[in-house]
Design a protein around this motif. Structure first.
Motif, PDB file in Angstrom:
ATOM      1  N   MET A   1      30.027 -34.863  60.832  1.00  0.00           N
ATOM      2  CA  MET A   1      29.908 -34.818  62.272  1.00  0.00           C
ATOM      3  C   MET A   1      28.503 -34.404  62.700  1.00  0.00           C
ATOM      4  O   MET A   1      27.950 -34.975  63.613  1.00  0.00           O
ATOM      5  N   ASP A   3      25.785 -34.987  61.197  1.00  0.00           N
ATOM      6  CA  ASP A   3      24.872 -36.100  60.977  1.00  0.00           C
ATOM      7  C   ASP A   3      24.799 -37.014  62.191  1.00  0.00           C
ATOM      8  O   ASP A   3      23.719 -37.465  62.566  1.00  0.00           O
ATOM      9  N   GLU A   4      25.936 -37.314  62.803  1.00  0.00           N
ATOM     10  CA  GLU A   4      25.960 -38.160  63.998  1.00  0.00           C
ATOM     11  C   GLU A   4      25.221 -37.504  65.149  1.00  0.00           C
ATOM     12  O   GLU A   4      24.499 -38.157  65.899  1.00  0.00           O
ATOM     13  N   VAL A   5      25.378 -36.204  65.285  1.00  0.00           N
ATOM     14  CA  VAL A   5      24.692 -35.459  66.342  1.00  0.00           C
ATOM     15  C   VAL A   5      23.187 -35.483  66.098  1.00  0.00           C
ATOM     16  O   VAL A   5      22.391 -35.690  67.024  1.00  0.00           O
ATOM     17  N   ASP A   6      22.778 -35.291  64.851  1.00  0.00           N
ATOM     18  CA  ASP A   6      21.355 -35.332  64.516  1.00  0.00           C
ATOM     19  C   ASP A   6      20.754 -36.705  64.818  1.00  0.00           C
ATOM     20  O   ASP A   6      19.658 -36.808  65.367  1.00  0.00           O
ATOM     21  N   VAL A   7      21.464 -37.746  64.474  1.00  0.00           N
ATOM     22  CA  VAL A   7      20.986 -39.103  64.733  1.00  0.00           C
ATOM     23  C   VAL A   7      20.839 -39.328  66.238  1.00  0.00           C
ATOM     24  O   VAL A   7      19.837 -39.876  66.715  1.00  0.00           O
ATOM     25  N   ALA A   8      21.822 -38.895  66.998  1.00  0.00           N
ATOM     26  CA  ALA A   8      21.770 -39.054  68.454  1.00  0.00           C
ATOM     27  C   ALA A   8      20.615 -38.256  69.046  1.00  0.00           C
ATOM     28  O   ALA A   8      19.891 -38.743  69.921  1.00  0.00           O
ATOM     29  N   ASN A   9      20.408 -37.026  68.574  1.00  0.00           N
ATOM     30  CA  ASN A   9      19.297 -36.207  69.066  1.00  0.00           C
ATOM     31  C   ASN A   9      17.954 -36.834  68.730  1.00  0.00           C
ATOM     32  O   ASN A   9      17.030 -36.840  69.551  1.00  0.00           O
ATOM     33  N   ASN A  10      17.829 -37.367  67.532  1.00  0.00           N
ATOM     34  CA  ASN A  10      16.576 -38.013  67.140  1.00  0.00           C
ATOM     35  C   ASN A  10      16.302 -39.244  68.003  1.00  0.00           C
ATOM     36  O   ASN A  10      15.172 -39.484  68.422  1.00  0.00           O
TER      37      ASN A  10
END
Length: 76
Positions: A1, A3-10
């Motif tokens: 989970m 990882d998805e947040v990190d991708v969205a933040n990036n």
């Protein structure tokens, strides 16, 4: 989970960075130091105003557009 947040933040950081770069490249604001209408020469309210009235603005823009059309025909 996470990882998805990190991708969205990036992704959001990339978009915001691009928006900031684009907004910093805007042309400088017009300043009418003489405080005179660009069309007729009458006084305007502030240095941010280009024209004394709506009619002068329309006339000025129509003349500029006609000049562009004429110059375009000569270059063709």
């Amino acid at each position: 989970m996470a990882d998805e947040v990190d991708v969205a933040n990036n992704a959001q950081e990339v978009v915001l960075s691009a928006m900031i770069q684009r907004s910093s490249k805007k042309s400088p604001m017009f300043i009418n130091h003489e405080q005179k209408c660009l069309n007729c020469g009458e006084p305007v309210e502030t240095t941010a105003h280009k024209f004394c009235c709506h009619e002068c603005e329309e006339d000025y823009r129509a003349r500029k557009e006609a000049e562009i059309r004429r110059s375009g025909r000569r270059n063709a």
